[in-house]
Design an enzyme around this catalytic site. Structure first.
Site, PDB file in Angstrom:
ATOM      1  N   ASP A 116      -6.620  28.175  -6.704  1.00  0.00           N
ATOM      2  CA  ASP A 116      -6.915  26.811  -6.264  1.00  0.00           C
ATOM      3  C   ASP A 116      -5.966  26.369  -5.149  1.00  0.00           C
ATOM      4  O   ASP A 116      -6.407  25.948  -4.075  1.00  0.00           O
ATOM      5  CB  ASP A 116      -6.881  25.831  -7.452  1.00  0.00           C
ATOM      6  CG  ASP A 116      -5.689  26.044  -8.378  1.00  0.00           C
ATOM      7  OD1 ASP A 116      -4.911  26.993  -8.156  1.00  0.00           O
ATOM      8  OD2 ASP A 116      -5.524  25.259  -9.321  1.00  0.00           O
ATOM      9  N   ASP A 152     -18.222  34.807 -16.902  1.00  0.00           N
ATOM     10  CA  ASP A 152     -17.488  36.051 -16.699  1.00  0.00           C
ATOM     11  C   ASP A 152     -17.334  36.829 -17.998  1.00  0.00           C
ATOM     12  O   ASP A 152     -16.830  37.951 -17.985  1.00  0.00           O
ATOM     13  CB  ASP A 152     -16.110  35.756 -16.089  1.00  0.00           C
ATOM     14  CG  ASP A 152     -16.129  35.870 -14.580  1.00  0.00           C
ATOM     15  OD1 ASP A 152     -17.158  36.305 -14.041  1.00  0.00           O
ATOM     16  OD2 ASP A 152     -15.111  35.530 -13.941  1.00  0.00           O
TER      17      ASP A 152
HETATM   18  O1  LIG Z   1     -11.760  35.772 -14.845  1.00  0.00           O
HETATM   19  C1  LIG Z   1     -11.872  34.575 -14.956  1.00  0.00           C
HETATM   20  C2  LIG Z   1     -10.821  33.764 -15.445  1.00  0.00           C
HETATM   21  C3  LIG Z   1     -11.022  32.391 -15.553  1.00  0.00           C
HETATM   22  N1  LIG Z   1     -12.213  31.830 -15.209  1.00  0.00           N
HETATM   23  C4  LIG Z   1     -12.402  30.371 -15.337  1.00  0.00           C
HETATM   24  O2  LIG Z   1     -11.365  29.664 -14.707  1.00  0.00           O
HETATM   25  C5  LIG Z   1     -11.238  28.385 -15.275  1.00  0.00           C
HETATM   26  C6  LIG Z   1      -9.786  28.021 -15.462  1.00  0.00           C
HETATM   27  O3  LIG Z   1      -9.206  28.811 -16.449  1.00  0.00           O
HETATM   28  P1  LIG Z   1      -8.205  28.235 -17.553  1.00  0.00           P
HETATM   29  O4  LIG Z   1      -7.868  29.333 -18.471  1.00  0.00           O
HETATM   30  O5  LIG Z   1      -8.736  26.984 -18.111  1.00  0.00           O
HETATM   31  O6  LIG Z   1      -6.924  27.964 -16.694  1.00  0.00           O
HETATM   32  P2  LIG Z   1      -6.074  26.617 -16.493  1.00  0.00           P
HETATM   33  O7  LIG Z   1      -4.652  27.016 -16.374  1.00  0.00           O
HETATM   34  O8  LIG Z   1      -6.392  25.577 -17.459  1.00  0.00           O
HETATM   35  O9  LIG Z   1      -6.628  26.232 -15.069  1.00  0.00           O
HETATM   36  C7  LIG Z   1      -5.930  25.619 -14.024  1.00  0.00           C
HETATM   37  O10 LIG Z   1      -5.339  26.588 -13.163  1.00  0.00           O
HETATM   38  C8  LIG Z   1      -6.243  27.533 -12.600  1.00  0.00           C
HETATM   39  C9  LIG Z   1      -5.459  28.400 -11.637  1.00  0.00           C
HETATM   40  O11 LIG Z   1      -4.432  29.089 -12.265  1.00  0.00           O
HETATM   41  C10 LIG Z   1      -7.364  26.832 -11.869  1.00  0.00           C
HETATM   42  O12 LIG Z   1      -8.317  27.788 -11.506  1.00  0.00           O
HETATM   43  C11 LIG Z   1      -8.026  25.835 -12.770  1.00  0.00           C
HETATM   44  O13 LIG Z   1      -9.040  25.145 -12.112  1.00  0.00           O
HETATM   45  C12 LIG Z   1      -6.987  24.849 -13.272  1.00  0.00           C
HETATM   46  O14 LIG Z   1      -7.587  23.916 -14.140  1.00  0.00           O
HETATM   47  C13 LIG Z   1     -12.033  28.399 -16.572  1.00  0.00           C
HETATM   48  O15 LIG Z   1     -13.209  27.654 -16.398  1.00  0.00           O
HETATM   49  C14 LIG Z   1     -12.344  29.870 -16.756  1.00  0.00           C
HETATM   50  O16 LIG Z   1     -13.548  30.068 -17.405  1.00  0.00           O
HETATM   51  C15 LIG Z   1     -13.240  32.631 -14.721  1.00  0.00           C
HETATM   52  O17 LIG Z   1     -14.312  32.132 -14.418  1.00  0.00           O
HETATM   53  N2  LIG Z   1     -13.044  33.969 -14.604  1.00  0.00           N
END
Ligand SMILES: O=c1ccn([C@@H]2O[C@H](COP(=O)(O)OP(=O)(O)O[C@H]3O[C@H](CO)[C@@H](O)[C@H](O)[C@H]3O)[C@@H](O)[C@H]2O)c(=O)[nH]1
Ligand SMILES: [Mn+2]
Length: 759
Positions: free
Chosen positions: A466, A135
């Site tokens: 999720d 993204d």
């Molecule tokens: O516009 C976006 C924003 C995020 N992501 C991806 O989403 C994932 C999760 O993002 P992260 O910043 O790591 O968020 P976390 O809070 O660590 O993620 C938790 O919480 C998210 C929901 O809020 C879930 O989607 C994740 O799977 C879960 O691990 C990463 O691989 C990002 O690259 C995208 O692909 N596009």
């Protein structure tokens, strides 16, 4: 192969019911109810603080009931891989999705390690395809993936030949302690090891150097598409980095890079949008009946993890209604004693396994195997009628109906019909044949007029896509499991700073509230759908996180209010009733501590988590509520703020991690104002209470030792902020935050004083 063997189950479900734990749950519930009763009976003798305390405790009791509901049916699973390999002649294909969004916050070296670990798992390579969604539309990610796929040609055979357990190279090469088998000490092995390690170092340097430059390489050839584009405004870029043309089971799985089209005028729905593009593009290219999705920082840590997942998905007995297999989120190189309370061990152990004992485990966004047809919106079969429970999306849809749901791509709709019928895809023409159609379905206008994001795919409208997507799956009557293999299936990065943890919690709280107020609310699904009642309560427990901020905040302010106004909200020590809150406090904390000890964590980790609990609920969750209100009023949209990923130990030890790493840091964000204010209020009230500056008590109801104890306990919980008040630089609370909080605290003290003068 005897038929008896064939019918043996591939997994076992084991109940974790514990009567001792249940007894303590009931004791705590009884104490909570006793306090409520005591307050009701003595309501007339007390004023405002008593009523407020009653309302807060009513909420806490409600939450406790919801927690008990989840914890009372905990289960764990055991898989039988040997039976799996005996039973199935051929393992099914799996499409693997990796999402990344920002090459700075999510360093490409982390992403490629995740990809390499997944390409190298113990599973026939011709059954796997790995799709990476970028993204951030960064040529650096494509460059890193191309380099990584070259390295994979050495890495994968090396892993398989020596049966290496850790297949993320940065982890493997930073940790050599366990290579004790004689084979791994042979001269041949050591030679190869050195060779592969050198190659990995070269790869790492190449990527690090490329990251220093404005563009990783000349933007021509493969990279031409990245010339003159903006990150938020660009056409689709899809590159087949590697195709396993000969379909060799020992080869390298397909590897595809996708950066979907973005345009400022069209919402892209963050991760959920990216997942739906991955779903469609993979549908066109490989259309595997199963898909695994992981975040870019979650590398595979157990090479057998696909086989574990298949034990659940292919077990014919429970197969019909099992939608997904979730693996817990576990983090590597976590800071000692979990200073920011974000390693979530207790959460997954008790809430994860608890929900699994109801209708099914929550979908946690990463480390999860899905059935493609479930993601497409299909319902499970009704056991009696042998028909899908709900008829909206199913294998008998006509071409026109399919277009209404899945959009106008003829090619995609054909593959979707196959997926719903669980018909194997035709691979004869290779994956490049559908590249044109792939560009179409990755476009930012493709979903208009279709049901993507509402009935099909990852569901839109919440930054916790999720939980929202998992909920919509359970609402159709599907079940799910969470499995904790040894070693853990995936390991990822937890935020490594206080502020990052708060931002993450704020996003979760906002996203969960967004679900609560949407038409996807679990109550609606229980009334009109197939969501079981207890599962609905389990979801509500999560969705109410944000709302907990309000009673927590009130309860935190109560002792201070009482000390300042010389009133009480807890019974006096002379009353026998005082033993109820004391017993509750002691038993609840010991109970909680026991959960940390039972999951092999330290006492300090318990303390840090419980104190972060107070900090998170009164800051991040409160802001989650504010954000949701702003969204409801149409003032601002919610955004997905990506969490920073740091890579720690690349050397042999991780003692090198900065000793100050666990210290709380601050910035100018308003998120620090509420907690700073609470702390200032406590300090002022303690000063007033201890220095004897309290106004005369009203009819012998003055504040007593319990109010002081509460206030001191809170100060201890907010200790990182007390340190922040004297800390310097990033370890200090900025002056602007301090002045805002001081103003708020002074106003509060003034109002309290005035209320006593008037009363
Ligand atoms: O516009 C976006 C924003 C995020 N992501 C991806 O989403 C994932 C999760 O993002 P992260 O910043 O790591 O968020 P976390 O809070 O660590 O993620 C938790 O919480 C998210 C929901 O809020 C879930 O989607 C994740 O799977 C879960 O691990 C990463 O691989 C990002 O690259 C995208 O692909 N596009
Ligand atoms: Mn993450």
């Amino acid at each position: 192969m005897g038929s008896a063997k064939i019918s043996l189950p591939l997994y076992e479900r084991i109940s974790l019911k514990s009567s001792i734990k249940n007894a303590f749950d009931i004791i705590i519930l009884t104490l909570l109810l006793s306090i409520l009763l005591y307050r009701l009976l003595s309501l007339t003798n007390h004023g405002f603080s008593w009523v407020l305390a009653f309302l807060c405790e009513l909420w806490f009791t409600f939450c406790w009931l919801m927690i008990m509901n989840i914890k009372w049916s905990r289960v764990r699973y055991k898989t039988y891989q040997d039976r799996l390999l005996q039973r199935v002649a051929e393992l099914p294909p799996v499409d693997v999705f990796v999402t990344t969004a920002d090459p700075v916050l999510e360093p490409p070296i982390i992403t490629i390690n995740t990809v390499l670990s997944l390409l190298a798992v113990d599973y026939p390579a011709h059954k796997l395809a790995c799709y990476v969604s970028d993204d951030g539309c960064s040529p650096l990610i494509l460059y890193s993936l191309i380099q990584a796929s070259n390295f994979a040609k050495q890495w994968i055979p090396f892993c398989k030949k020596y049966n290496i357990q850790l297949r993320a190279p940065f982890r493997y090469f930073s940790n050599r302690n366990y290579s004790t088998s004689s084979r791994e000490n042979s001269k041949e092995f050591l030679q190869e090891w050195k060779l592969v390690k050198d190659e990995y170092e070269k790869l790492r340097h190449k990527i690090e150097n490329a990251a220093q430059k404005p563009t990783p390489c000349e933007l021509s050839g493969e990279f031409e598409a990245f010339a003159d584009i903006e990150r938020r405004n660009h056409p689709t870029i899809i590159k087949v980095i590697w195709e396993n043309k000969e379909r060799l089971s020992g080869g390298l799985p397909h590897l595809i890079y996708i950066s979907r089209e973005k345009h400022p005028k069209h919402p892209h729905h963050y991760k959920a949008g990216a997942m739906n593009v991955l779903t469609r593009v993979s549908g066109l290219m490989t259309n595997a009946p199963y898909m695994l999705n992981v975040d870019c920082d979650m590398h595979a840590n157990n090479p057998k993890l696909f086989l574990h997942a298949m034990c659940f998905l292919l077990n014919s007995k429970g197969q019909n209604d099992l939608a997904f297999v979730q693996f817990p989120q576990i983090f590597y190189d976590g800071l000692k004693d979990d200073p920011f309370g974000n390693q979530l061990v207790v959460l997954f152990e008790y809430m994860g396994k608890g929900a699994a004992g109801l209708q099914g485990a929550f979908y946690a966004g990463t480390g999860c195997f899905h059935r493609r047809k479930v993601i497409y919106g299909a319902s499970p079969y009704d056991k009696q009628t042998r028909r899908p429970k709900s008829t909206a999306i199913n294998e008998n849809m006509t071409g026109e109906e399919l277009v209404q749901v899945f959009g106008s791509s003829k090619e995609f709709v054909e593959t979707a019909a196959d997926a719903l019928k669980e018909q194997p895809a035709d691979h004869a023409q290779g994956i490049r044949k559908s590249i044109e159609a792939a560009y179409q379905v990755a476009g930012c206008r493709y979903e208009y007029g279709s049901r993507w994001g509402s009935k099909a795919g990852w569901i839109y409208g919440s930054t916790s896509e999720d939980i929202q997507t998992g909920l919509s799956i359970h609402a159709r009557g599907w079940k799910s499991v969470i499995y904790f293999p040894e070693p853990p299936a995936f390991l990822g990065c937890a935020p490594t700073s206080g502020p990052d943890s708060l931002t993450q919690q704020k996003r979760w709280a906002t996203g969960l509230l967004e679900i609560l107020i949407s038409k996807n609310c679990p109550i609606i699904h229980t009334l009109f759908g197939n969501l079981q009642f207890r599962q609905c309560l389990a979801y509500l427990y999560l969705l109410f996180w944000g709302f907990c901020s309000i009673p927590e905040l009130c309860y935190a302010i109560l002792p201070a209010y009482c000390l300042i106004t010389n009133s009480n909200f807890l019974p006096k020590l002379e009353e026998t009733a005082c033993y109820i809150p004391i017993a509750l406090f002691v038993i609840f904390n010991l109970y909680n501590l026991q959960e940390y000890i039972a999951t092999s964590q330290s006492i300090k980790a318990w303390w840090n988590n419980q104190r972060m609990g107070r900090i998170i609920s009164t800051s991040a969750w409160l802001f989650g509520v504010i954000r949701m209100i702003l969204k409801l009023l149409g003032i601002s949209e919610t955004v997905f703020e990506v969490t920073q990923k740091d890579q720690f130990a690349t050397d042999d030890d991780n003692d090198g991690v900065d000793a100050r790493a666990g210290r709380f840091t601050f910035d100018k964000s308003p998120i620090f104002v509420p907690v700073t204010t609470i702390l200032l209020v406590q300090l002022t009230s303690l000063a007033i209470g201890l220095l004897g500056l309290r106004p005369p008590a009203d009819g012998g109801q003055g504040s007593g030792p319990l109010e002081i104890v509460c206030s001191v306990w809170l100060v201890l919980c907010l200790w990182p902020f007390l340190k922040g008040m004297i800390g310097k630089g990033k370890y200090g609370i900025p002056l602007s935050t301090m002045s805002k909080s001081s103003a708020l605290a002074l106003t509060f003290v003034y109002l309290c004083r005035r209320s006593t003068q008037m009363g």
